[in-house]
Design an enzyme around this catalytic site. Sequence first.
Site, PDB file in Angstrom:
ATOM      1  N   GLY A  11       0.825  -1.206   0.000  1.00 20.89           N
ATOM      2  CA  GLY A  11       0.000   0.000   0.000  1.00 20.89           C
ATOM      3  C   GLY A  11       0.855   1.250   0.000  1.00 20.89           C
ATOM      4  O   GLY A  11       2.096   1.182   0.077  1.00 20.89           O
ATOM      5  N   ASP A  12       0.193   2.387  -0.161  1.00 20.04           N
ATOM      6  CA  ASP A  12       0.873   3.690  -0.164  1.00 20.04           C
ATOM      7  C   ASP A  12       1.926   3.808  -1.265  1.00 20.04           C
ATOM      8  O   ASP A  12       2.917   4.519  -1.114  1.00 20.04           O
ATOM      9  CB  ASP A  12       1.541   3.969   1.200  1.00 20.04           C
ATOM     10  CG  ASP A  12       0.521   3.991   2.318  1.00 20.04           C
ATOM     11  OD1 ASP A  12      -0.621   4.384   2.066  1.00 20.04           O
ATOM     12  OD2 ASP A  12       0.881   3.613   3.441  1.00 20.04           O
ATOM     13  N   LYS A  15      -0.609   5.326  -5.576  1.00 23.33           N
ATOM     14  CA  LYS A  15      -1.670   5.002  -6.543  1.00 23.33           C
ATOM     15  C   LYS A  15      -2.511   6.225  -6.884  1.00 23.33           C
ATOM     16  O   LYS A  15      -2.908   6.408  -8.037  1.00 23.33           O
ATOM     17  CB  LYS A  15      -2.577   3.892  -5.990  1.00 23.33           C
ATOM     18  CG  LYS A  15      -1.851   2.575  -5.786  1.00 23.33           C
ATOM     19  CD  LYS A  15      -2.744   1.526  -5.156  1.00 23.33           C
ATOM     20  CE  LYS A  15      -3.157   1.822  -3.735  1.00 23.33           C
ATOM     21  NZ  LYS A  15      -2.060   1.761  -2.749  1.00 23.33           N
ATOM     22  N   GLY A  16      -2.741   7.083  -5.878  1.00 25.71           N
ATOM     23  CA  GLY A  16      -3.549   8.286  -6.112  1.00 25.71           C
ATOM     24  C   GLY A  16      -2.915   9.169  -7.172  1.00 25.71           C
ATOM     25  O   GLY A  16      -3.570   9.655  -8.099  1.00 25.71           O
ATOM     26  N   GLY A  39      -5.727   5.865   1.828  1.00 27.65           N
ATOM     27  CA  GLY A  39      -5.459   7.303   1.870  1.00 27.65           C
ATOM     28  C   GLY A  39      -4.681   7.652   0.622  1.00 27.65           C
ATOM     29  O   GLY A  39      -3.494   7.360   0.537  1.00 27.65           O
ATOM     30  N   HIS A  40      -5.360   8.209  -0.375  1.00 27.92           N
ATOM     31  CA  HIS A  40      -4.709   8.487  -1.655  1.00 27.92           C
ATOM     32  C   HIS A  40      -4.453   9.987  -1.784  1.00 27.92           C
ATOM     33  O   HIS A  40      -5.378  10.780  -1.837  1.00 27.92           O
ATOM     34  CB  HIS A  40      -5.555   7.936  -2.810  1.00 27.92           C
ATOM     35  CG  HIS A  40      -5.680   6.434  -2.756  1.00 27.92           C
ATOM     36  ND1 HIS A  40      -6.439   5.696  -3.607  1.00 27.92           N
ATOM     37  CD2 HIS A  40      -5.083   5.532  -1.926  1.00 27.92           C
ATOM     38  CE1 HIS A  40      -6.324   4.406  -3.314  1.00 27.92           C
ATOM     39  NE2 HIS A  40      -5.516   4.286  -2.277  1.00 27.92           N
ATOM     40  N   THR A 128      -5.959   0.155  10.624  1.00 31.12           N
ATOM     41  CA  THR A 128      -6.214   1.599  10.631  1.00 31.12           C
ATOM     42  C   THR A 128      -7.325   1.959  11.616  1.00 31.12           C
ATOM     43  O   THR A 128      -7.630   3.132  11.786  1.00 31.12           O
ATOM     44  CB  THR A 128      -6.636   2.063   9.224  1.00 31.12           C
ATOM     45  OG1 THR A 128      -7.796   1.304   8.843  1.00 31.12           O
ATOM     46  CG2 THR A 128      -5.528   1.846   8.206  1.00 31.12           C
ATOM     47  N   GLN A 222      -4.914  -0.246  -1.136  1.00 26.35           N
ATOM     48  CA  GLN A 222      -3.949  -1.151  -0.483  1.00 26.35           C
ATOM     49  C   GLN A 222      -2.978  -1.712  -1.530  1.00 26.35           C
ATOM     50  O   GLN A 222      -2.814  -1.099  -2.579  1.00 26.35           O
ATOM     51  CB  GLN A 222      -4.678  -2.269   0.274  1.00 26.35           C
ATOM     52  CG  GLN A 222      -5.427  -1.811   1.521  1.00 26.35           C
ATOM     53  CD  GLN A 222      -6.808  -1.265   1.237  1.00 26.35           C
ATOM     54  OE1 GLN A 222      -7.577  -1.869   0.529  1.00 26.35           O
ATOM     55  NE2 GLN A 222      -7.153  -0.109   1.791  1.00 26.35           N
ATOM     56  N   SER A 296      -1.030   8.813   5.475  1.00 28.14           N
ATOM     57  CA  SER A 296      -2.006   9.856   5.162  1.00 28.14           C
ATOM     58  C   SER A 296      -3.363   9.578   5.795  1.00 28.14           C
ATOM     59  O   SER A 296      -4.211  10.448   5.866  1.00 28.14           O
ATOM     60  CB  SER A 296      -2.138  10.026   3.645  1.00 28.14           C
ATOM     61  OG  SER A 296      -2.211   8.775   3.020  1.00 28.14           O
ATOM     62  N   THR A 298      -3.649   7.590   9.003  1.00 23.93           N
ATOM     63  CA  THR A 298      -3.524   7.541  10.460  1.00 23.93           C
ATOM     64  C   THR A 298      -2.335   8.354  10.980  1.00 23.93           C
ATOM     65  O   THR A 298      -2.099   8.380  12.183  1.00 23.93           O
ATOM     66  CB  THR A 298      -3.349   6.079  10.939  1.00 23.93           C
ATOM     67  OG1 THR A 298      -2.210   5.527  10.275  1.00 23.93           O
ATOM     68  CG2 THR A 298      -4.569   5.232  10.618  1.00 23.93           C
ATOM     69  N   ASN A 328       8.147   8.386  -6.133  1.00 22.86           N
ATOM     70  CA  ASN A 328       9.027   8.836  -5.038  1.00 22.86           C
ATOM     71  C   ASN A 328      10.512   8.610  -5.305  1.00 22.86           C
ATOM     72  O   ASN A 328      11.281   8.412  -4.358  1.00 22.86           O
ATOM     73  CB  ASN A 328       8.658   8.147  -3.710  1.00 22.86           C
ATOM     74  CG  ASN A 328       7.302   8.579  -3.188  1.00 22.86           C
ATOM     75  OD1 ASN A 328       6.476   9.092  -3.932  1.00 22.86           O
ATOM     76  ND2 ASN A 328       7.079   8.407  -1.909  1.00 22.86           N
ATOM     77  N   ASP A 330      12.662  10.722  -6.103  1.00 20.82           N
ATOM     78  CA  ASP A 330      13.414  11.843  -5.523  1.00 20.82           C
ATOM     79  C   ASP A 330      13.806  11.607  -4.067  1.00 20.82           C
ATOM     80  O   ASP A 330      14.756  12.210  -3.571  1.00 20.82           O
ATOM     81  CB  ASP A 330      12.592  13.129  -5.648  1.00 20.82           C
ATOM     82  CG  ASP A 330      11.235  12.993  -4.979  1.00 20.82           C
ATOM     83  OD1 ASP A 330      10.524  12.009  -5.302  1.00 20.82           O
ATOM     84  OD2 ASP A 330      10.891  13.832  -4.124  1.00 20.82           O
ATOM     85  N   GLY A 412       8.051  13.457  -7.374  1.00 22.52           N
ATOM     86  CA  GLY A 412       7.534  14.406  -6.404  1.00 22.52           C
ATOM     87  C   GLY A 412       6.020  14.371  -6.399  1.00 22.52           C
ATOM     88  O   GLY A 412       5.401  13.584  -7.123  1.00 22.52           O
TER      89      GLY A 412
HETATM   90  P1  IMO Z   1      -3.716   2.715   0.460  1.00 19.69           P
HETATM   91  O1  IMO Z   1      -4.890   2.494  -0.453  1.00 19.69           O
HETATM   92  C1  IMO Z   1      -1.097   1.160   3.550  1.00 19.69           C
HETATM   93  C2  IMO Z   1      -2.778  -1.730   6.380  1.00 19.69           C
HETATM   94  C3  IMO Z   1      -2.881  -1.302   7.819  1.00 19.69           C
HETATM   95  C4  IMO Z   1      -2.657  -2.647   8.501  1.00 19.69           C
HETATM   96  C5  IMO Z   1      -3.408  -3.622   7.584  1.00 19.69           C
HETATM   97  C6  IMO Z   1      -4.811  -3.952   8.029  1.00 19.69           C
HETATM   98  O2  IMO Z   1      -3.542   4.097   0.923  1.00 19.69           O
HETATM   99  O3  IMO Z   1      -2.491   2.110  -0.142  1.00 19.69           O
HETATM  100  P2  IMO Z   1      -7.071  -2.527   7.998  1.00 19.69           P
HETATM  101  O4  IMO Z   1      -7.417  -1.216   8.627  1.00 19.69           O
HETATM  102  O5  IMO Z   1      -7.163  -2.524   6.499  1.00 19.69           O
HETATM  103  O6  IMO Z   1      -7.774  -3.692   8.594  1.00 19.69           O
HETATM  104  O7  IMO Z   1      -5.506  -2.750   8.359  1.00 19.69           O
HETATM  105  O8  IMO Z   1      -3.458  -2.974   6.312  1.00 19.69           O
HETATM  106  N1  IMO Z   1      -3.441  -0.835   5.398  1.00 19.69           N
HETATM  107  C7  IMO Z   1      -2.783   0.005   4.583  1.00 19.69           C
HETATM  108  N2  IMO Z   1      -1.462   0.297   4.503  1.00 19.69           N
HETATM  109  N3  IMO Z   1      -1.943   1.732   2.673  1.00 19.69           N
HETATM  110  C8  IMO Z   1      -3.270   1.432   2.717  1.00 19.69           C
HETATM  111  O9  IMO Z   1      -4.123   1.861   1.782  1.00 19.69           O
HETATM  112  C9  IMO Z   1      -3.737   0.569   3.720  1.00 19.69           C
HETATM  113  N4  IMO Z   1      -4.954   0.087   4.059  1.00 19.69           N
HETATM  114  C10 IMO Z   1      -4.754  -0.781   5.061  1.00 19.69           C
HETATM  115  O10 IMO Z   1      -1.883  -0.386   8.156  1.00 19.69           O
HETATM  116  O11 IMO Z   1      -1.297  -2.985   8.450  1.00 19.69           O
HETATM  117 MG    MG Z   2      -2.215   5.476   1.553  1.00 18.04          MG
END
Ligand code: IMO
Ligand code: MG
Length: 422
Positions: A11-12, A15-16, A39-40, A128, A222, A296, A298, A328, A330, A412
């Site tokens: 995740g993170d 993607k956004g 969190g996008h 989260t 994710q 972004s 929590t 990312n 940079d 960036g």
């Molecule tokens: P985006 O879409 C990063 C992680 C949580 C935890 C696990 C389970 O922004 O990439 P949950 O609340 O889903 O039951 O938590 O998944 N997690 C993410 N980590 N980016 C996300 O979304 C995430 N959505 C859930 O930190 O480890």
């Molecule tokens: Mg995110």
Amino acid sequence: MNTLVVGAQWGDEGKGKVVDVLTETADVVVRCQGGDNAGHTVEVDGQTFVLHLIPSGILWPGKCCVIGNGLVLDPVALVSEIRSIQSRGIETEGRILVSEGAHLVLPHHRVLDVHSEKAKGPGKIGTTGRGIGPAYEDKVSRRGLRAVDLLRADEFQRKLGQRIEEANRLLHRLGLEPLDAGGITEEYLAAAQFLRPVITNTVLWLHDALAKGKSLLFESAQGTFLDVDFGTYPYVTACNTTAGAALVGSGVSPKEIHHVVGCVKAYTTRVGEGPMPTESSELTALLHAMGREFGSTTRRARRCGWFDSVLVRYARLINGFDRLAVTNLDNLDCLDEIPVCVAYNLEGRRLEYPPTALEDWWNCQPVYRVFPGWKEPTGQARSFRQLPKPARDYLLGLAELVGAPLGLVSVGAGREKSFWVE
Ligand code: IMO
Ligand code: MG
């Protein structure tokens, strides 16, 4: 042409940002799974937007955004997200649709999520706390409420009352405070009224858009290693996050997906607990000192590590991506040398793909190949050719290790800082 953007790490991955760039040539952007655990972050003209439930495509005027049946959504959170972007000048009228089939996150889901994490103590997942797990549990155990239920106020009030009553009995057994049924009902009925005009059969709506030749862009949430099937189970989220989830989460056929973009950071991050073979305290300290890599959703500090091609190679098989988007870059500008994990060593065996057992995940030792750093800022580059040679070699090296061609590079946050590689 219809494209799917999928996360290839934990995740993170940005993607956004990638969806934002691709939205320019799409008509409709569709979210298919997850909830407001996502969190996008998208930066447009110096303004930063963090989207949790609304597809990132909302930031392009005129594009339609669909919240598919595969999501679990808290109607109150969705209304507040819509209001918040409206207050920042984004026109949403007629641009957001919510699937009738999407399941609802109710207040006790959040309470139970937080409680079960506390109860697990050191074995917690690090969720989260958004109630995602308990909401999907209710979906699968066939007692969930869905967006379609919001359409009939009286019936919804009755069903919600019943669910809260059941939840309060459970909370009592767990020694937790009961929920305030009156307050919740009022809040949810208000959200229901707000959302009623946008709740529809999005399956039919999407197929109608396809018939009219519109192009769809699917925005996953994710990443592959948070997928409940393919991830580092049990340290995963509660749904599928990989390519197949875009289909079951929207009601669109696999034949309609023409391209899959695998989204990665130029290194690896993870938020929450669980194995992460390439985690590096050195890289974590460096990025945090730069003010980077705080979540972004929590605001938690993300764990950082080197790029792990074992993960992404596996993610390429599962998702079938035909392009890699690397974000990312940079953030690595100041490093002398950059290790990249090319394989794992598991008790003397060399693994090219990740293991399945959690015990094995914990024991995997990364085998690194070291790339030279470029030691100059890349944030000003607007094309692949403008990048320093070692940075280009690094990116091409990642693509080769993963087995997918390089498509998009981002240096960036701003929209202008992402460019295509010919
Ligand atoms: P985006 O879409 C990063 C992680 C949580 C935890 C696990 C389970 O922004 O990439 P949950 O609340 O889903 O039951 O938590 O998944 N997690 C993410 N980590 N980016 C996300 O979304 C995430 N959505 C859930 O930190 O480890
Ligand atoms: Mg995110």
